[in-house]
Design a protein around this motif. Structure first.
Motif, PDB file in Angstrom:
ATOM      1  N   SER A  78      30.534  22.043 -10.786  1.00  0.00           N
ATOM      2  CA  SER A  78      29.876  23.289 -11.180  1.00  0.00           C
ATOM      3  C   SER A  78      29.203  23.103 -12.536  1.00  0.00           C
ATOM      4  CB  SER A  78      30.903  24.427 -11.241  1.00  0.00           C
ATOM      5  OG  SER A  78      30.262  25.668 -11.421  1.00  0.00           O
ATOM      6  N   ILE A  79      27.952  23.532 -12.608  1.00  0.00           N
ATOM      7  CA  ILE A  79      27.133  23.335 -13.811  1.00  0.00           C
ATOM      8  C   ILE A  79      26.834  24.683 -14.461  1.00  0.00           C
ATOM      9  CG2 ILE A  79      24.940  22.427 -14.691  1.00  0.00           C
ATOM     10  CD1 ILE A  79      24.809  20.759 -12.049  1.00  0.00           C
ATOM     11  N   ASP A  80      27.018  24.759 -15.774  1.00  0.00           N
ATOM     12  CA  ASP A  80      26.674  25.982 -16.501  1.00  0.00           C
ATOM     13  C   ASP A  80      26.492  25.637 -17.972  1.00  0.00           C
ATOM     14  OD1 ASP A  80      27.284  29.252 -15.615  1.00  0.00           O
ATOM     15  OD2 ASP A  80      26.813  28.763 -17.689  1.00  0.00           O
ATOM     16  N   SER A  81      25.597  26.350 -18.630  1.00  0.00           N
ATOM     17  CA  SER A  81      25.356  26.102 -20.055  1.00  0.00           C
ATOM     18  C   SER A  81      26.346  26.837 -20.949  1.00  0.00           C
ATOM     19  CB  SER A  81      23.923  26.508 -20.427  1.00  0.00           C
ATOM     20  OG  SER A  81      23.715  27.893 -20.172  1.00  0.00           O
ATOM     21  N   GLU A  82      27.092  27.802 -20.380  1.00  0.00           N
ATOM     22  CA  GLU A  82      28.029  28.600 -21.168  1.00  0.00           C
ATOM     23  C   GLU A  82      29.433  27.988 -21.087  1.00  0.00           C
ATOM     24  OE1 GLU A  82      27.397  31.088 -23.103  1.00  0.00           O
ATOM     25  OE2 GLU A  82      25.300  31.422 -22.584  1.00  0.00           O
ATOM     26  N   LEU A 135      18.669  22.234 -15.583  1.00  0.00           N
ATOM     27  CA  LEU A 135      17.471  21.424 -15.366  1.00  0.00           C
ATOM     28  C   LEU A 135      17.553  20.073 -16.055  1.00  0.00           C
ATOM     29  CD1 LEU A 135      14.647  24.121 -15.564  1.00  0.00           C
ATOM     30  CD2 LEU A 135      15.635  23.040 -13.534  1.00  0.00           C
ATOM     31  N   ASP A 136      18.479  19.925 -17.011  1.00  0.00           N
ATOM     32  CA  ASP A 136      18.723  18.625 -17.640  1.00  0.00           C
ATOM     33  C   ASP A 136      19.752  17.818 -16.852  1.00  0.00           C
ATOM     34  OD1 ASP A 136      16.974  19.225 -19.725  1.00  0.00           O
ATOM     35  OD2 ASP A 136      18.570  20.128 -20.940  1.00  0.00           O
ATOM     36  N   MET A 164      22.139  13.918 -10.909  1.00  0.00           N
ATOM     37  CA  MET A 164      23.104  14.013  -9.822  1.00  0.00           C
ATOM     38  C   MET A 164      22.607  13.237  -8.603  1.00  0.00           C
ATOM     39  SD  MET A 164      25.114  15.841 -11.587  1.00  0.00           S
ATOM     40  CE  MET A 164      26.425  16.197 -10.413  1.00  0.00           C
ATOM     41  N   ASN A 165      23.554  12.679  -7.853  1.00  0.00           N
ATOM     42  CA  ASN A 165      23.207  11.837  -6.698  1.00  0.00           C
ATOM     43  C   ASN A 165      22.615  12.653  -5.552  1.00  0.00           C
ATOM     44  OD1 ASN A 165      24.158   9.539  -7.984  1.00  0.00           O
ATOM     45  ND2 ASN A 165      26.228   9.791  -7.162  1.00  0.00           N
ATOM     46  N   ILE A 210      13.098  28.399  -7.790  1.00  0.00           N
ATOM     47  CA  ILE A 210      12.369  27.459  -6.936  1.00  0.00           C
ATOM     48  C   ILE A 210      12.713  26.019  -7.317  1.00  0.00           C
ATOM     49  CG2 ILE A 210      10.082  26.585  -6.318  1.00  0.00           C
ATOM     50  CD1 ILE A 210       9.046  29.454  -6.508  1.00  0.00           C
ATOM     51  N   GLU A 211      12.728  25.741  -8.603  1.00  0.00           N
ATOM     52  CA  GLU A 211      13.049  24.384  -9.052  1.00  0.00           C
ATOM     53  C   GLU A 211      14.499  24.028  -8.733  1.00  0.00           C
ATOM     54  OE1 GLU A 211      12.129  21.517 -12.909  1.00  0.00           O
ATOM     55  OE2 GLU A 211      11.685  23.669 -12.980  1.00  0.00           O
ATOM     56  N   TYR A 212      15.398  25.000  -8.890  1.00  0.00           N
ATOM     57  CA  TYR A 212      16.800  24.741  -8.566  1.00  0.00           C
ATOM     58  C   TYR A 212      16.974  24.425  -7.085  1.00  0.00           C
ATOM     59  CZ  TYR A 212      18.140  26.749 -13.123  1.00  0.00           C
ATOM     60  OH  TYR A 212      18.300  27.006 -14.460  1.00  0.00           O
ATOM     61  N   VAL A 213      16.289  25.164  -6.240  1.00  0.00           N
ATOM     62  CA  VAL A 213      16.405  24.916  -4.796  1.00  0.00           C
ATOM     63  C   VAL A 213      15.818  23.554  -4.435  1.00  0.00           C
ATOM     64  CG1 VAL A 213      15.651  25.684  -2.511  1.00  0.00           C
ATOM     65  CG2 VAL A 213      16.547  27.336  -4.160  1.00  0.00           C
TER      66      VAL A 213
END
Length: 210
Positions: free
Chosen positions: A81-85, A114-115, A120-121, A138-141
């Motif tokens: 799980s990815i999060d900046s917080e 986005l970084d 990720m594989n 859109i970029e995340y998808v």
């Protein structure tokens, strides 16, 4: 209240959340973090279970509500799980542990999605859930589809974005982004997709074999 509103409310209210998910939801709301709706969580859990998911990744940890629902469908799966917080992630970790999920199965990555995502594989995950900054959906998808294995599924909550997406006269940037995404996905031959009105909308995208 319209029939559609009554049905939506019934579908949401009929879901029984575990005590841990209910507490995580309440804590999310107190912090101003919008969690996925119970009915949406239940649907995501069913998809995870039906997929037989062993590796799951979510973009946007929040306080752990979505992750708890995902793991409910595959208790032995590995969750990234990815999060900046960072503070939110630490609280989410506590809820995961209270729910009985093994620490070794949890990989919480603190950082800007986005970084992190380009590192990720690809073709490595059974289920990808996208619930982060909606302006970049859109970029995340696009990243999610790269990360998902053939036969894997990308789940996008809030796909109807506060009821704004269905009205083409609404030119809100986020609503427009979701509308564009849904249109492009619907026309793609590389995936099969469905849009559910459960919760705030759930876009389901299954990646086909090349």
């Amino acid at each position: 209240m319209s029939d559609n509103d009554i049905n939506w409310k019934f579908a949401n209210d009929v879901v029984v959340e575990s005590e841990v998910i209910a507490r995580a939801r309440q804590h999310s709301l107190e912090l101003g973090v919008t969690p996925i709706a119970p009915a949406l969580g239940a649907q995501a859990s069913v998809i995870v279970a039906a997929t037989g998911a062993a590796k799951i990744i979510e973009i946007g940890t929040g306080i752990g509500v979505s992750g708890l629902w995902l793991l409910r469908g595959a208790a032995e799966a590995e969750l990234t799980s990815i999060d900046s917080e960072v503070d939110h992630q630490q609280q989410a970790r506590q809820f995961f542990l209270e729910a009985g999920f093994a620490p070794a199965k949890l990989r919480l990555i603190a950082g800007r999605a986005l970084d992190v995502l380009p590192r990720m594989n690809e073709n490595a995950y059974d289920v990808v859930l996208v619930d982060a900054d909606a302006g970049n959906v859109i970029e995340y998808v696009e990243h999610g589809l790269r990360l998902a294995r053939p036969g894997g599924t990308v789940l996008v909550p809030h796909a109807l974005w506060q009821g704004k997406v269905g009205n083409p006269a609404n030119r809100d940037d986020v609503a427009t982004a979701f509308r564009t995404l849904i249109g492009e996905i619907s026309g793609s031959r590389a995936v099969v997709s469905a849009l559910s009105i459960v919760g705030d909308g759930l876009l389901q995208i299954t990646k086909l074999a090349a």
